[in-house]
Design an enzyme around this catalytic site. Structure first.
Site, PDB file in Angstrom:
ATOM      1  N   SER A  99       0.861  -1.240  -0.072  1.00  0.00           N
ATOM      2  CA  SER A  99       0.044   0.032  -0.009  1.00  0.00           C
ATOM      3  C   SER A  99       0.962   1.225   0.134  1.00  0.00           C
ATOM      4  O   SER A  99       1.759   1.105   0.636  1.00  0.00           O
ATOM      5  CB  SER A  99      -0.975   0.071   1.332  1.00  0.00           C
TER       6      SER A  99
ATOM      7  N   TYR B  77      -1.433  -0.771  10.709  1.00  0.00           N
ATOM      8  CA  TYR B  77      -1.624  -1.304   9.286  1.00  0.00           C
ATOM      9  C   TYR B  77      -0.389  -1.104   8.408  1.00  0.00           C
ATOM     10  O   TYR B  77       0.033  -1.940   7.880  1.00  0.00           O
ATOM     11  CB  TYR B  77      -2.876  -0.803   8.917  1.00  0.00           C
TER      12      TYR B  77
ATOM     13  N   LYS C 201       2.266  -3.856   6.621  1.00  0.00           N
ATOM     14  CA  LYS C 201       2.581  -3.728   5.107  1.00  0.00           C
ATOM     15  C   LYS C 201       4.227  -3.590   4.806  1.00  0.00           C
ATOM     16  O   LYS C 201       4.687  -4.450   4.015  1.00  0.00           O
ATOM     17  CB  LYS C 201       1.919  -2.742   4.034  1.00  0.00           C
TER      18      LYS C 201
HETATM   19  P1  NAD Z   1     -10.713  -7.323   1.420  1.00  0.00           P
HETATM   20  O1  NAD Z   1     -10.861  -7.134   2.686  1.00  0.00           O
HETATM   21  O2  NAD Z   1     -12.022  -7.204   0.664  1.00  0.00           O
HETATM   22  O3  NAD Z   1     -10.253  -8.764   0.968  1.00  0.00           O
HETATM   23  C1  NAD Z   1      -9.132  -9.496   1.752  1.00  0.00           C
HETATM   24  C2  NAD Z   1      -9.662 -10.480   1.614  1.00  0.00           C
HETATM   25  O4  NAD Z   1      -8.461 -11.382   2.250  1.00  0.00           O
HETATM   26  C3  NAD Z   1     -10.966 -10.898   2.156  1.00  0.00           C
HETATM   27  O5  NAD Z   1     -11.640 -12.028   1.568  1.00  0.00           O
HETATM   28  C4  NAD Z   1     -10.771 -11.958   3.230  1.00  0.00           C
HETATM   29  O6  NAD Z   1     -11.644 -12.730   3.715  1.00  0.00           O
HETATM   30  C5  NAD Z   1      -9.259 -12.548   3.208  1.00  0.00           C
HETATM   31  N1  NAD Z   1      -8.428 -12.740   4.336  1.00  0.00           N
HETATM   32  C6  NAD Z   1      -7.906 -11.874   5.296  1.00  0.00           C
HETATM   33  N2  NAD Z   1      -7.230 -12.670   5.975  1.00  0.00           N
HETATM   34  C7  NAD Z   1      -7.015 -13.896   5.764  1.00  0.00           C
HETATM   35  C8  NAD Z   1      -6.298 -14.805   6.050  1.00  0.00           C
HETATM   36  N3  NAD Z   1      -5.779 -14.881   7.090  1.00  0.00           N
HETATM   37  N4  NAD Z   1      -6.377 -16.030   5.363  1.00  0.00           N
HETATM   38  C9  NAD Z   1      -7.330 -16.148   4.504  1.00  0.00           C
HETATM   39  N5  NAD Z   1      -7.944 -15.137   3.733  1.00  0.00           N
HETATM   40  C10 NAD Z   1      -7.771 -14.103   4.443  1.00  0.00           C
HETATM   41  O7  NAD Z   1      -9.721  -6.206   1.114  1.00  0.00           O
HETATM   42  P2  NAD Z   1      -9.315  -5.510  -0.400  1.00  0.00           P
HETATM   43  O8  NAD Z   1      -9.605  -4.141  -0.433  1.00  0.00           O
HETATM   44  O9  NAD Z   1      -9.646  -6.636  -1.392  1.00  0.00           O
HETATM   45  O10 NAD Z   1      -7.620  -5.611  -0.120  1.00  0.00           O
HETATM   46  C11 NAD Z   1      -7.101  -6.660  -0.654  1.00  0.00           C
HETATM   47  C12 NAD Z   1      -5.286  -6.455   0.013  1.00  0.00           C
HETATM   48  O11 NAD Z   1      -4.888  -5.398  -0.799  1.00  0.00           O
HETATM   49  C13 NAD Z   1      -5.386  -6.247   1.493  1.00  0.00           C
HETATM   50  O12 NAD Z   1      -4.220  -6.946   1.722  1.00  0.00           O
HETATM   51  C14 NAD Z   1      -5.319  -4.879   1.782  1.00  0.00           C
HETATM   52  O13 NAD Z   1      -4.290  -4.889   2.854  1.00  0.00           O
HETATM   53  C15 NAD Z   1      -4.428  -4.618   0.278  1.00  0.00           C
HETATM   54  N6  NAD Z   1      -4.648  -2.845   0.086  1.00  0.00           N
HETATM   55  C16 NAD Z   1      -5.951  -2.644  -0.053  1.00  0.00           C
HETATM   56  C17 NAD Z   1      -6.195  -1.292  -0.529  1.00  0.00           C
HETATM   57  C18 NAD Z   1      -7.828  -0.849  -0.675  1.00  0.00           C
HETATM   58  O14 NAD Z   1      -7.948   0.304  -0.785  1.00  0.00           O
HETATM   59  N7  NAD Z   1      -8.627  -1.708  -0.731  1.00  0.00           N
HETATM   60  C19 NAD Z   1      -5.149  -0.482  -0.529  1.00  0.00           C
HETATM   61  C20 NAD Z   1      -3.893  -0.888  -0.292  1.00  0.00           C
HETATM   62  C21 NAD Z   1      -3.604  -2.254  -0.230  1.00  0.00           C
HETATM   63  C1  UD1 Z   2      -7.007   5.255   3.674  1.00  0.00           C
HETATM   64  C2  UD1 Z   2      -6.083   4.686   4.684  1.00  0.00           C
HETATM   65  C3  UD1 Z   2      -4.937   4.284   4.012  1.00  0.00           C
HETATM   66  C4  UD1 Z   2      -5.364   2.915   3.112  1.00  0.00           C
HETATM   67  C5  UD1 Z   2      -6.403   3.462   2.140  1.00  0.00           C
HETATM   68  C6  UD1 Z   2      -6.922   2.425   1.233  1.00  0.00           C
HETATM   69  C7  UD1 Z   2      -6.442   6.266   6.520  1.00  0.00           C
HETATM   70  C8  UD1 Z   2      -5.756   7.478   7.396  1.00  0.00           C
HETATM   71  N1  UD1 Z   2      -5.894   6.071   5.625  1.00  0.00           N
HETATM   72  O1  UD1 Z   2      -6.396   6.349   2.747  1.00  0.00           O
HETATM   73  O2  UD1 Z   2      -4.135   3.920   4.940  1.00  0.00           O
HETATM   74  O3  UD1 Z   2      -4.147   2.334   2.475  1.00  0.00           O
HETATM   75  O4  UD1 Z   2      -7.483   4.297   2.763  1.00  0.00           O
HETATM   76  O5  UD1 Z   2      -7.533   3.224   0.102  1.00  0.00           O
HETATM   77  O6  UD1 Z   2      -7.584   5.937   7.111  1.00  0.00           O
HETATM   78  N2  UD1 Z   2     -12.912  11.291   3.273  1.00  0.00           N
HETATM   79  C9  UD1 Z   2     -13.956  12.236   3.400  1.00  0.00           C
HETATM   80  N3  UD1 Z   2     -15.034  11.674   4.022  1.00  0.00           N
HETATM   81  C10 UD1 Z   2     -15.070  10.559   4.207  1.00  0.00           C
HETATM   82  C11 UD1 Z   2     -14.135   9.411   3.996  1.00  0.00           C
HETATM   83  C12 UD1 Z   2     -12.770  10.020   3.418  1.00  0.00           C
HETATM   84  O7  UD1 Z   2     -13.768  13.449   3.451  1.00  0.00           O
HETATM   85  O8  UD1 Z   2     -16.107   9.888   4.730  1.00  0.00           O
HETATM   86  C13 UD1 Z   2     -11.530  12.030   2.581  1.00  0.00           C
HETATM   87  C14 UD1 Z   2     -10.456  11.572   3.216  1.00  0.00           C
HETATM   88  O9  UD1 Z   2     -10.038  12.737   4.384  1.00  0.00           O
HETATM   89  C15 UD1 Z   2      -9.311  11.878   2.070  1.00  0.00           C
HETATM   90  C16 UD1 Z   2     -10.003  11.161   1.010  1.00  0.00           C
HETATM   91  O10 UD1 Z   2     -11.307  11.171   1.327  1.00  0.00           O
HETATM   92  O11 UD1 Z   2      -8.845  13.152   1.957  1.00  0.00           O
HETATM   93  C17 UD1 Z   2      -9.649   9.566   0.828  1.00  0.00           C
HETATM   94  O12 UD1 Z   2      -9.977   8.911   1.987  1.00  0.00           O
HETATM   95  P1  UD1 Z   2      -9.930   7.284   1.934  1.00  0.00           P
HETATM   96  O13 UD1 Z   2     -10.875   6.758   0.743  1.00  0.00           O
HETATM   97  O14 UD1 Z   2     -10.237   7.012   3.315  1.00  0.00           O
HETATM   98  O15 UD1 Z   2      -8.557   6.998   1.358  1.00  0.00           O
HETATM   99  P2  UD1 Z   2      -6.986   7.527   2.014  1.00  0.00           P
HETATM  100  O16 UD1 Z   2      -7.248   8.536   3.060  1.00  0.00           O
HETATM  101  O17 UD1 Z   2      -6.198   7.769   1.015  1.00  0.00           O
END
Ligand code: NAD
Ligand code: UD1
Length: 346
Positions: free
Chosen positions: A131, A155, A159
């Protein structure tokens, strides 16, 4: 022979889209998920979308016995797993502050155990969900991969530690190779509207909050601060269509075939969009009105974050294709077709 890839967390938001793009690119994904934050219905939808069955094992990546069985079963069936895409993990920043050990155990220990099972099974290639949050407060923007790593919550630390583990593991030789994909802000959904983001409880992130306001599940969006030093005072982020992100995984798998050691790559668009700009784009793309109220800044937030995407283009031959308008339209299609997400559908 079609390559079989293990996708951990394949039932989740990003994982389900990765599985679709892998099938579209001719790979055979096998999913392992413990469904702690997802629904088996997501996989049924994926199967419907790609028109084929997807092997799924309900297991925890920390369960060595179960993981070794997955590798062995694939081997015995004549479809050995050639690589892993590791998305399984916990991702709620706030929860990680109150339950840090849960995050280290699931994300860090989970990755260590998975690598150990891979070693035992002779699988040497992994693509990892990292991330942009690991960068912390920006020293400069856009973030390049060489930017200081300085996470500000458990978190983010989990990572960053996983990346270090992958680095150390991959330089042991034996053809081991790891790519950490540093995601910026994935939003939107597959164009079909069949799969998408289905957060449990109140969404932490901006985009699912917007779609839930639009569908009537929430009354209004709170803007977390409008006094940042940005053009309109609201936070600026690098939103990327989840399908573009998923295609980035396919390119990363291809990249691992010709590299050794560890590589970290940003996946974003390189473009910053403010909260107000995203709301406006959503309203324009969907015809929905989003009621907004201004609230205080959210603790831990930064003003702006966007990616330098040149390394992804250079190494992976990948560049995000989809616009903010498409992200909004596709995300709304998913939400409006599925107001309660995967809900109770059987
Ligand atoms: P998500 O929660 O929708 O998907 C994660 C999946 O992993 C889920 O289906 C959950 O059931 C499964 N899981 C969690 N722990 C497990 C374990 N110990 N064993 C087996 N399965 C397990 O989240 P996502 O948004 O799809 O994110 C996927 C990955 O990407 C995560 O590692 C997250 O940290 C990373 N990530 C997500 C974002 C984002 O904005 N969504 C941003 C940066 C990184
Ligand atoms: C957040 C996480 C980051 C994670 C990422 C996943 C925090 C501090 N950071 O980042 O660790 O990797 O999500 O996508 O939680 N906002 C509003 N109203 C809301 C929600 C968000 O104004 O109800 C604003 C936030 O202040 C920010 C922007 O929208 O400026 C994006 O927010 P968000 O979607 O939570 O993403 P990140 O802050 O980038």
């Amino acid at each position: 022979m079609t390559k079989t890839l293990l996708v951990t967390g394949g039932a989740g938001y990003i994982g389900s889209h990765v599985v679709v793009e892998l099938v579209r690119a001719g790979y055979c994904p096998v999913i392992v998920d413990n469904f702690c934050n997802s629904s088996p219905r997501a996989i049924q939808r994926v199967e419907h979308l790609v028109g084929q069955a997807i092997p799924v094992v309900r297991a925890d990546v920390r369960d060595s016995t179960a993981m070794l069985r997955v590798f062995k079963d694939a081997q015995d069936s004549g479809q050995p797993i050639s690589g892993v895409i590791h998305l399984a993990g916990l991702k709620a920043v706030g929860e990680s502050v109150t339950k840090p050990l849960t995050y280290y155990e699931n994300n860090v220990y989970g990755t260590v155990k998975l690598l150990d099972a891979m070693d035992q099974a002779g699988v040497a290639s992994i693509v990892f969900s990292s991330s942009a949050t690991i960068y912390g407060a920006p020293e400069h923007l856009p973030y390049t991969e060489g930017h200081r790593v300085s996470p500000v919550n458990p978190y983010g630390h989990s990572k960053a530690i996983c990346e270090q583990v992958l680095k150390d593991w991959s330089i042991c030789g034996g053809g081991r190779r790891a790519v950490a994909l540093r995601y910026f802000n994935p939003i939107g959904a597959d164009h079909s509207g069949l799969i998408g983001e289905d957060p449990r409880g109140v969404p932490n992130n901006l985009f699912p909050y917007i779609t839930q306001v639009a569908v009537g599940r929430r009354q209004y969006l709170t803007l977390h601060g409008n006094d940042y030093k940005t053009p309109d005072g609201t936070g600026v982020r690098d939103y990327i269509h989840v399908t573009d992100l998923a295609v980035g995984h396919v390119r990363a798998v291809e990249f691992t075939q010709n590299q050794q050691g560890f590589t970290a790559v940003n996946l974003g668009t390189g473009q910053g969009t403010s909260v107000l700009q995203l709301v406006e784009a959503f309203e324009k793309a969907t015809g929905q009105q989003i009621l907004c109220k201004i609230g205080p800044r959210r603790q831990g937030d930064i003003a702006g974050a966007w990616a330098d995407v040149s390394l992804a283009r250079e190494l992976l031959g990948w560049k995000a294709q989809r616009t903010i308008t498409e992200m909004c339209a596709d995300g709304w299609r998913w939400q409006s077709m599925n107001p309660e997400g995967y809900g109770q559908e059987v």
